[in-house]
Design a protein around this motif. Structure first.
Motif, short mmCIF file in Angstrom:
data_model
loop_
_atom_site.label_atom_id
_atom_site.label_comp_id
_atom_site.label_asym_id
_atom_site.label_seq_id
_atom_site.Cartn_x
_atom_site.Cartn_y
_atom_site.Cartn_z
N MET A 1 0.84 -1.19 0.00
CA MET A 1 0.00 0.00 0.00
C MET A 1 0.88 1.25 0.00
SD MET A 1 -3.09 1.15 2.48
CE MET A 1 -2.20 1.23 3.98
N PHE A 2 0.48 2.25 -0.72
CA PHE A 2 1.28 3.46 -0.81
C PHE A 2 0.35 4.66 -0.74
CE2 PHE A 2 3.50 6.76 -3.20
CZ PHE A 2 4.68 6.76 -2.48
N LEU A 3 0.62 5.55 0.16
CA LEU A 3 -0.25 6.70 0.31
C LEU A 3 0.53 7.99 0.18
CD1 LEU A 3 -2.52 5.92 3.38
CD2 LEU A 3 -3.07 5.71 0.98
N LEU A 4 -0.05 8.96 -0.50
CA LEU A 4 0.56 10.28 -0.55
C LEU A 4 -0.54 11.29 -0.28
CD1 LEU A 4 2.75 12.34 -1.27
CD2 LEU A 4 2.12 12.06 -3.66
N LEU A 5 -0.45 11.94 0.84
CA LEU A 5 -1.44 12.96 1.16
C LEU A 5 -0.78 14.32 1.00
CD1 LEU A 5 -3.17 11.57 4.35
CD2 LEU A 5 -3.88 11.37 1.98
N ASP A 244 4.25 -6.60 5.94
CA ASP A 244 4.05 -7.49 7.09
C ASP A 244 3.53 -6.73 8.31
OD1 ASP A 244 4.81 -9.72 5.71
OD2 ASP A 244 6.93 -9.51 6.24
N GLY A 245 2.62 -5.83 8.07
CA GLY A 245 1.98 -5.10 9.17
C GLY A 245 2.81 -3.96 9.75
N VAL A 246 4.02 -3.74 9.20
CA VAL A 246 4.85 -2.65 9.73
C VAL A 246 4.84 -1.50 8.71
CG1 VAL A 246 7.19 -2.00 10.48
CG2 VAL A 246 6.35 -4.33 10.87
N ALA A 247 4.65 -0.27 9.22
CA ALA A 247 4.65 0.91 8.33
C ALA A 247 6.07 1.45 8.22
CB ALA A 247 3.71 1.96 8.90
#
Ligand code: ADP
Ligand code: MG
Length: 322
Positions: A1-5, A244-247
């Protein structure tokens, strides 16, 4: 997942002025300039052109850009650059010393290893990182010649990354262009790097809401006033991937090469110097709350720190402001 706000800063609406905005996607973010006289709108074309030109010179992924040439000739030879790129790099070097290395513009290779800009992420081992972390810790490897306007990376394992400072410089560049054009009131928002030109009215500054990292795009956790000042925000929530659940977020601790293990959720710096504000927002995030607070107090820096536990610290504000 990749997010850019991008919308880290929310400009609070005011009924006393009518906004006219123009926007363009550049510097990997949505850049919006708002003016408050309809006739000022047409002047913005020249500002966007200058920003595009600045991006062409500083984008390290753009083949032939000045920064990509510096990186290509690392360990080989100095590269002559334009005056504004030289002054940006000189400022980046100065900020590295000023923040005792918390802001470090030599982490390009390390950022590339993590590959934050694509969906093909990689988690490097500390052995992979060790050699570059060591090389990057010596900022004297960034060799500047003011007379010849040249920049030289003395080690071929280094690569310049101005991602933590370039938008702040660009916002200041845009603000001074607007002022030279006689535009008295404007807001420049380069994806969370805001510069408030002039003030909302003779007696009131611009009111800028700082995005609540836990809330949606339009929510803010506090409001700051700004008048001919930059308001720049950095936070782990802005760009990250999960494995694996780590950000894993994009602000790196230069002493390890791993995402900074900060107890801060977001840092906003308010200063008339947008370049300084950008570099410092990144550096204060790396420092964490205790060091960041004493750094700001010692150097008279105005900042808002939001900790993971939701505590807000206002540093350098008049008591009436916070
Ligand atoms: P953004 O650019 O997302 O608004 P920042 O100003 O905090 O946020 O800059 C983060 C960017 O700066 C990263 O994407 C990377 O290019 C670079 N960077 C990461 N860690 C550091 C650091 N410790 N010092 C200087 N630059 C950094
Ligand atoms: Mg920054």
């Amino acid at each position: 997942m990749f997010l850019l706000l991008c919308g880290t800063v929310i400009l609070l609406a005011s009924c006393s002025v009518t906004p006219y905005s123009d926007s363009e996607f550049m510097m990997d973010t949505q850049c919006v300039i708002t003016v408050y006289k309809k006739s000022d709108l047409e002047k913005l074309d020249a500002v966007f052109e200058a920003l595009r030109d600045f991006e062409k010179k500083t984008d390290r992924y753009e083949e032939g850009s000045e920064v990509s040439l510096i990186n290509r000739y690392a360990g080989i030879s100095p590269v002559r650059v334009s005056e504004d790129v030289f002054s940006l790099i000189a400022k980046a070097k100065e900020m590295c010393s000023f923040t005792c290395g918390a802001f470090n513009p030599l982490l390009g290779r390390i950022s590339d290893m993590w590959n934050f800009n694509s969906s093909d992420h990689h988690i490097p081992s500390s052995a992979e990182l060790a050699c570059i972390v060591l090389a990057a810790s010596d900022i004297s490897s960034l060799v500047l010649d003011e007379e010849k306007l040249t920049v030289y990376l003395a080690s071929d394992s280094l690569s310049l990354d101005l991602g933590g400072i370039a938008k702040g410089y660009a916002s200041t560049l845009a603000a001074s262009m607007l002022e030279n054009m006689g535009i008295e009131r404007a807001i420049i928002n380069l994806g969370g790097n805001v510069y408030a030109v002039g003030s909302r009215s003779p007696s009131e500054g611009w009111r800028i809401g700082l995005q609540d990292p836990q809330g949606g795009g339009g929510s803010y956790f506090t409001v700051v006033n700004a008048c001919d000042e930059a308001v720049v925000t950095s936070g782990a929530y802005q760009r990250y991937f999960i494995s694996d659940g780590v950000a894993y977020h994009h602000i790196l601790d230069p002493s390890t090469g791993y995402p900074a293990d900060s107890d801060l959720e977001s840092v906003s710096v308010i200063s008339s110097d947008g370049t300084l504000a950008d570099a410092l927002s990144t550096a204060l995030f790396v420092m964490g709350s205790v060091k960041a607070e004493s750094f700001c107090s010692l150097h008279g820096i105005k900042a808002v720190l939001l900790s993971e536990s939701g505590e807000i610290s206002y540093i350098g504000f008049d008591s009436a402001e916070s």
